[in-house]
Scaffold this active site. Structure first.
Site, PDB file in Angstrom:
ATOM      1  CG  HIS A 116      34.963  58.099  91.229  1.00  0.00           C
ATOM      2  ND1 HIS A 116      34.749  57.700  89.927  1.00  0.00           N
ATOM      3  CD2 HIS A 116      35.981  57.338  91.689  1.00  0.00           C
ATOM      4  CE1 HIS A 116      35.610  56.749  89.621  1.00  0.00           C
ATOM      5  NE2 HIS A 116      36.366  56.505  90.674  1.00  0.00           N
ATOM      6  CB  CYS A 157      32.505  55.033  87.829  1.00  0.00           C
ATOM      7  SG  CYS A 157      32.470  56.034  89.320  1.00  0.00           S
TER       8      CYS A 157
END
Length: 117
Positions: free
Chosen positions: A22, A34
Site C-alpha cells: 500500500h 494506490c
C-alpha cells in the site's frame, strides 16, 4: 510502499507481474497513488480478459494493503500471447510513469527497465 516485481523469460518476455503493498500516500480511501496503481493494473488485466478472451491467470488478495499476481506467460495461443505481452508491457510502462512522479510510494523491479523507461 507499493512494490512491483516483473519476472521475465530468456527472450525478455514477461512471465509474471506481482504488485503488492500500500502506498500510504493519503488517508484510507483518499490515496490517489494506490488508486492509480489499482486502476491501471485492473484495467489492463480486464482488457486482456475482455478484449483477448485470454482468461488471464490472476490471483488477488487483500493482504498487506493489496496483492495482484498475473502469470502473463501462461497462454498457449501464440497470437493471444503476443497481444497479452503487449498489454503487460503497457502496464509496466504505466506503473513506471506513476512511480516517476511518486517514487517514494512505488518501487519497481524489472530487469528490462532497470534505469526506468
Amino acid at each position: 510502499m507499493v512494490t512491483v516485481t516483473v519476472k521475465r523469460n530468456e527472450r525478455n518476455g514477461i512471465e509474471e507481474i506481482t504488485i503488492s503493498g500500500h502506498a500510504h500516500a493519503g488517508k484510507h480511501g483518499s490515496d490517489i497513488v494506490c488508486a492509480a496503481v489499482s486502476a491501471v493494473s485492473l484495467g489492463t488485466i480486464n482488457s486482456a480478459d475482455l478484449l483477448l478472451g485470454s482468461n488471464p491467470n490472476v490471483q488477488f488478495a487483500e493482504r498487506e494493503g493489496g496483492y495482484i499476481h498475473w502469470k502473463v506467460g501462461d497462454c498457449p495461443d501464440p497470437l493471444i500471447s503476443e497481444k497479452q505481452q503487449l498489454l503487460a508491457e503497457s502496464l509496466v510502462i504505466s506503473l513506471f510513469m506513476i512511480a516517476e512522479t511518486n517514487g517514494k510510494y512505488v518501487s519497481i523491479q524489472d530487469p528490462k527497465w532497470q534505469g526506468g523507461v
